[in-house]
Write a protein that holds these residues in place. Structure first.
Motif, PDB file in Angstrom:
ATOM      1  N   VAL A 131       0.853  -1.200   0.000  1.00 36.48           N
ATOM      2  CA  VAL A 131       0.000   0.000   0.000  1.00 36.48           C
ATOM      3  C   VAL A 131       0.887   1.248   0.000  1.00 36.48           C
ATOM      4  N   ARG A 132       1.948   1.227   0.807  1.00 33.12           N
ATOM      5  CA  ARG A 132       2.853   2.385   0.840  1.00 33.12           C
ATOM      6  C   ARG A 132       3.465   2.624  -0.548  1.00 33.12           C
ATOM      7  N   HIS A 133       3.840   1.536  -1.195  1.00 32.66           N
ATOM      8  CA  HIS A 133       4.433   1.615  -2.532  1.00 32.66           C
ATOM      9  C   HIS A 133       3.465   2.292  -3.511  1.00 32.66           C
ATOM     10  N   VAL A 134       2.192   1.911  -3.481  1.00 37.75           N
ATOM     11  CA  VAL A 134       1.199   2.523  -4.386  1.00 37.75           C
ATOM     12  C   VAL A 134       1.060   4.011  -4.052  1.00 37.75           C
ATOM     13  N   GLY A 135       1.009   4.319  -2.760  1.00 40.48           N
ATOM     14  CA  GLY A 135       0.880   5.720  -2.329  1.00 40.48           C
ATOM     15  C   GLY A 135       2.036   6.561  -2.841  1.00 40.48           C
ATOM     16  N   GLU A 136       3.248   5.984  -2.757  1.00 39.24           N
ATOM     17  CA  GLU A 136       4.432   6.745  -3.205  1.00 39.24           C
ATOM     18  C   GLU A 136       4.397   6.971  -4.717  1.00 39.24           C
ATOM     19  N   LEU A 137       4.034   5.904  -5.454  1.00 41.70           N
ATOM     20  CA  LEU A 137       4.004   6.046  -6.920  1.00 41.70           C
ATOM     21  C   LEU A 137       2.920   7.018  -7.371  1.00 41.70           C
ATOM     22  N   ALA A 139       1.799   9.631  -5.720  1.00 46.40           N
ATOM     23  CA  ALA A 139       1.890  10.985  -5.144  1.00 46.40           C
ATOM     24  C   ALA A 139       1.942  12.006  -6.272  1.00 46.40           C
ATOM     25  N   GLY A 140       1.252  13.112  -6.092  1.00 48.77           N
ATOM     26  CA  GLY A 140       1.275  14.167  -7.111  1.00 48.77           C
ATOM     27  C   GLY A 140       0.342  13.881  -8.269  1.00 48.77           C
ATOM     28  N   GLY A 141      -0.514  12.862  -8.137  1.00 51.39           N
ATOM     29  CA  GLY A 141      -1.541  12.622  -9.166  1.00 51.39           C
ATOM     30  C   GLY A 141      -1.121  11.676 -10.273  1.00 51.39           C
ATOM     31  N   ALA A 142       0.071  11.050 -10.145  1.00 52.21           N
ATOM     32  CA  ALA A 142       0.516  10.141 -11.218  1.00 52.21           C
ATOM     33  C   ALA A 142      -0.396   8.920 -11.298  1.00 52.21           C
ATOM     34  N   GLU A 143      -0.579   8.432 -12.538  1.00 50.04           N
ATOM     35  CA  GLU A 143      -1.387   7.230 -12.744  1.00 50.04           C
ATOM     36  C   GLU A 143      -0.544   6.000 -12.371  1.00 50.04           C
ATOM     37  N   VAL A 144      -1.144   5.048 -11.690  1.00 52.82           N
ATOM     38  CA  VAL A 144      -0.422   3.844 -11.269  1.00 52.82           C
ATOM     39  C   VAL A 144      -1.174   2.628 -11.825  1.00 52.82           C
ATOM     40  N   ASP A 145      -0.431   1.638 -12.338  1.00 50.07           N
ATOM     41  CA  ASP A 145      -1.096   0.388 -12.745  1.00 50.07           C
ATOM     42  C   ASP A 145      -1.193  -0.510 -11.512  1.00 50.07           C
ATOM     43  N   LEU A 146      -2.402  -0.617 -11.001  1.00 50.08           N
ATOM     44  CA  LEU A 146      -2.601  -1.357  -9.754  1.00 50.08           C
ATOM     45  C   LEU A 146      -2.290  -2.851  -9.904  1.00 50.08           C
ATOM     46  N   VAL A 147      -2.372  -3.394 -11.132  1.00 54.39           N
ATOM     47  CA  VAL A 147      -2.061  -4.821 -11.298  1.00 54.39           C
ATOM     48  C   VAL A 147      -0.578  -5.048 -11.018  1.00 54.39           C
ATOM     49  N   GLU A 148       0.276  -4.320 -11.742  1.00 51.81           N
ATOM     50  CA  GLU A 148       1.706  -4.543 -11.572  1.00 51.81           C
ATOM     51  C   GLU A 148       2.149  -4.161 -10.156  1.00 51.81           C
ATOM     52  N   GLU A 149       1.620  -3.048  -9.664  1.00 51.62           N
ATOM     53  CA  GLU A 149       2.176  -2.452  -8.437  1.00 51.62           C
ATOM     54  C   GLU A 149       1.492  -2.916  -7.151  1.00 51.62           C
ATOM     55  N   LEU A 385      -8.578   6.827  -3.843  1.00 51.99           N
ATOM     56  CA  LEU A 385      -8.268   5.910  -4.958  1.00 51.99           C
ATOM     57  C   LEU A 385      -9.406   5.885  -5.986  1.00 51.99           C
ATOM     58  N   LYS A 386      -9.025   6.042  -7.257  1.00 53.20           N
ATOM     59  CA  LYS A 386     -10.043   6.023  -8.341  1.00 53.20           C
ATOM     60  C   LYS A 386      -9.514   5.213  -9.510  1.00 53.20           C
ATOM     61  N   VAL A 387     -10.383   4.423 -10.110  1.00 55.97           N
ATOM     62  CA  VAL A 387      -9.994   3.713 -11.327  1.00 55.97           C
ATOM     63  C   VAL A 387     -10.118   4.695 -12.482  1.00 55.97           C
ATOM     64  N   VAL A 388      -9.107   4.715 -13.347  1.00 53.88           N
ATOM     65  CA  VAL A 388      -9.100   5.664 -14.466  1.00 53.88           C
ATOM     66  C   VAL A 388      -9.644   4.946 -15.707  1.00 53.88           C
ATOM     67  N   ASP A 403      -5.740  -7.070 -17.033  1.00 56.45           N
ATOM     68  CA  ASP A 403      -4.303  -7.082 -17.308  1.00 56.45           C
ATOM     69  C   ASP A 403      -3.670  -5.795 -16.799  1.00 56.45           C
ATOM     70  N   ARG A 404      -4.453  -4.698 -16.813  1.00 58.81           N
ATOM     71  CA  ARG A 404      -3.992  -3.419 -16.254  1.00 58.81           C
ATOM     72  C   ARG A 404      -5.165  -2.820 -15.517  1.00 58.81           C
ATOM     73  N   LEU A 405      -4.876  -2.134 -14.437  1.00 56.44           N
ATOM     74  CA  LEU A 405      -5.939  -1.458 -13.699  1.00 56.44           C
ATOM     75  C   LEU A 405      -5.396  -0.070 -13.307  1.00 56.44           C
ATOM     76  N   PRO A 406      -5.503   0.889 -14.247  1.00 53.23           N
ATOM     77  CA  PRO A 406      -4.920   2.202 -13.969  1.00 53.23           C
ATOM     78  C   PRO A 406      -5.733   2.943 -12.903  1.00 53.23           C
ATOM     79  N   VAL A 407      -5.033   3.473 -11.905  1.00 53.65           N
ATOM     80  CA  VAL A 407      -5.714   4.223 -10.838  1.00 53.65           C
ATOM     81  C   VAL A 407      -4.949   5.521 -10.559  1.00 53.65           C
ATOM     82  N   THR A 408      -5.671   6.450  -9.948  1.00 58.31           N
ATOM     83  CA  THR A 408      -4.985   7.580  -9.318  1.00 58.31           C
ATOM     84  C   THR A 408      -5.330   7.498  -7.835  1.00 58.31           C
ATOM     85  N   THR A 409      -4.452   8.073  -7.005  1.00 51.27           N
ATOM     86  CA  THR A 409      -4.642   7.888  -5.561  1.00 51.27           C
ATOM     87  C   THR A 409      -5.243   9.128  -4.901  1.00 51.27           C
ATOM     88  N   GLY A 410      -5.569  10.147  -5.706  1.00 50.63           N
ATOM     89  CA  GLY A 410      -6.267  11.324  -5.163  1.00 50.63           C
ATOM     90  C   GLY A 410      -5.312  12.369  -4.652  1.00 50.63           C
TER      91      GLY A 410
END
Ligand code: HEM
Length: 410
Positions: A131-137, A139-149, A385-388, A403-410
């Motif tokens: 969870v910390r890893h997702v939060g760090e990635l 930060a600042g509104g960057a899109e994160v692929d929740l599957v990989e990360e 957290l929001k799915v993009v 296969d990919r689940l792009p999210v932003t963390t708010g």
């Protein structure tokens, strides 16, 4: 004159189900199949089970067997040239008695509910890291692929810790595992097994090295414990390697898909997200309903080892019986208003997603513990957290997930 809607032929429905578009939303297609009955004939030697009762009975039927080497000879001539199926038929999942029971007995205590309860602090620590890893990635509104990360990262980290797989190797195992699971999908041509074959060989080489490393320098991990237990057991070295491979594949891909579906459904509904973070007793019920309503595993296969009659249908030896568990999970005879997602429904734990009978998932307790720990933690710590967009599903139906689940963390 009113027009009577015509029923689509089962084979046409199956062709649509196996298309990329069909796999994105197979549920209406399961209903088209159900319109033909709970057991649908696709041809002389192929039946589809869509009813809950039929699937549940098939999973416990002594004559309907797993696709082991002998059954594959009947169903898939030429399979012995393909490493994917050569290795699959060496593990407990694709074996029948007595081999299945011999292998399952060896591994079962390591994954029993009792053993898994002791893993809770480790799972909490790894969920916290993920969870910390997702939060760090994010930060600042960057899109994160929740599957990989997250949804791959956490279950494989748990297996990594249990089996002593070095952390640095975990990301590299992802494409290998993903390619192996494609071997379990229906193939029109055996050449389609090529990616799975290559990946299986890589995993076999990797696990053989892992076993050699732990034999030379044992530790407090399960791989070392299995190696110690091998002496004096009725397992061969090859059985050990094949089943560690099975645990790595089964223990990562389906949990990844459960986490992905559980997050996607929760973040789209403020009330669910609130209950998941505030009502600890709600979490299990929610996950059971996710497993019923949008399961990571949609289909299982069995083969008739003798002629039999099954729910009035004559089934000849060598026939395939495909069990559409995701359709069984939405059987209106078993679940009222089955298409409604309702975590408060009574009896949602009757879902078929972990199978039943002899092959009931060995890792069910571990999968539940991981999801019960991770989902509330993720939603509590990243409330924005929001799915993009609208994430798609992989081009697979046996093991179905994002296969990919792009999210932003708010
Ligand atoms: C949500 C997560 C999971 C789902 C939906 C799932 C689903 C299943 C299903 C449906 C089967 C039986 C297939 C059949 O009857 O043909 C199975 C078997 C198995 N699963 Fe899981 N699984 C999950 C997680 C895990 C985990 C975490 C592990 C790691 C230990 C694992 C290891 C196995 C093994 C070794 C078998 C073979 C058992 C046997 O043949 O006796 N699974 N799983």
């Amino acid at each position: 004159m009113t027009e009577t809607p015509t029923l689509a032929e089962p084979l046409d429905v199956m062709i649509r189900l196996l298309s990329f578009e069909g796999k994105q939303n197979p549920y209406p297609l399961y209903e088209e199949l159900r319109a033909h009955g709970d057991l649908v004939r696709l041809g002389e030697t192929h039946l589809l089970a869509v009813g809950h009762e039929q699937i549940s009975k098939a999973l416990r039927h002594p004559v309907l067997l797993q696709t082991d080497a002998a059954m594959q000879d009947l169903r898939m001539p030429g399979w012995r040239e393909h490493s994917s199926w050569v290795w699959l038929t060496r593990n407990m999942l694709f074996s029948n008695e007595p081999d299945h029971e011999r292998m399952r007995r060896f591994f079962s205590s390591a994954f029993s509910a009792h053993s898994v309860a002791a893993f809770a602090p480790m799972v909490e620590r790894l969920a916290d890291d993920a969870v910390r890893h997702v939060g760090e990635l994010g930060a600042g509104g960057a899109e994160v692929d929740l599957v990989e990360e997250f949804t791959y990262r956490l279950p494989i980290a748990v297996l990594g810790e249990l089996l002593a797989i070095p952390e640095a190797d975990l990301p590299g195992l992802h494409p290998i595992i993903a390619a192996i699971t494609t071997s379990m999908d229906p193939v029109g041509d055996l050449a389609q097994l090529a990616p799975g074959d290559a990946a299986m060989e890589e995993l076999a080489a990797y696990v053989t090295d892992l076993v050699a490393t732990r034999r030379a320098a044992p530790g407090p991990d399960l791989t070392s414990a299995f190696i110690r237990a091998l002496d004096g057991s009725d397992l061969t070295e090859q059985d050990l390697i094949a089943n560690i491979m099975a645990v790595i594949v089964a223990g990562s891909e389906a949990p990844q898909d459960l986490l992905g579906n559980a997050v996607r459904i929760a973040v789209g509904d403020a009330d669910l997200a609130r209950r998941l973070t505030g009502e600890p007793r709600f979490v299990d019920r929610y996950l059971e309903e996710v497993l019923r309503w949008d399961p990571p595993v949609h289909a299982l296969n069995r083969v008739a080892s003798e002629d039999l009659e099954f729910f009035g249908e004559k089934v000849v030896r060598g026939s395939a019986v495909t069990l559409l568990v995701a359709a069984g999970n939405r059987d209106p005879k078993r679940f009222a208003d089955p298409h409604r997602f309702d975590p408060d429904r009574e009896g949602n734990q009757k879902q078929l997603t972990f199978s039943a009978g002899a092959h009931y998932c060995l890792g069910a307790a571990l999968a539940r513990l991981t999801a019960e720990t991770a989902i509330p933690l993720l939603l509590r710590r990243l409330p924005g957290l929001k799915v993009v967009g609208s994430p798609g599903f992989r081009d697979q139906i046996v093991q179905r997930g994002h296969d990919r689940l792009p999210v932003t963390t708010g």
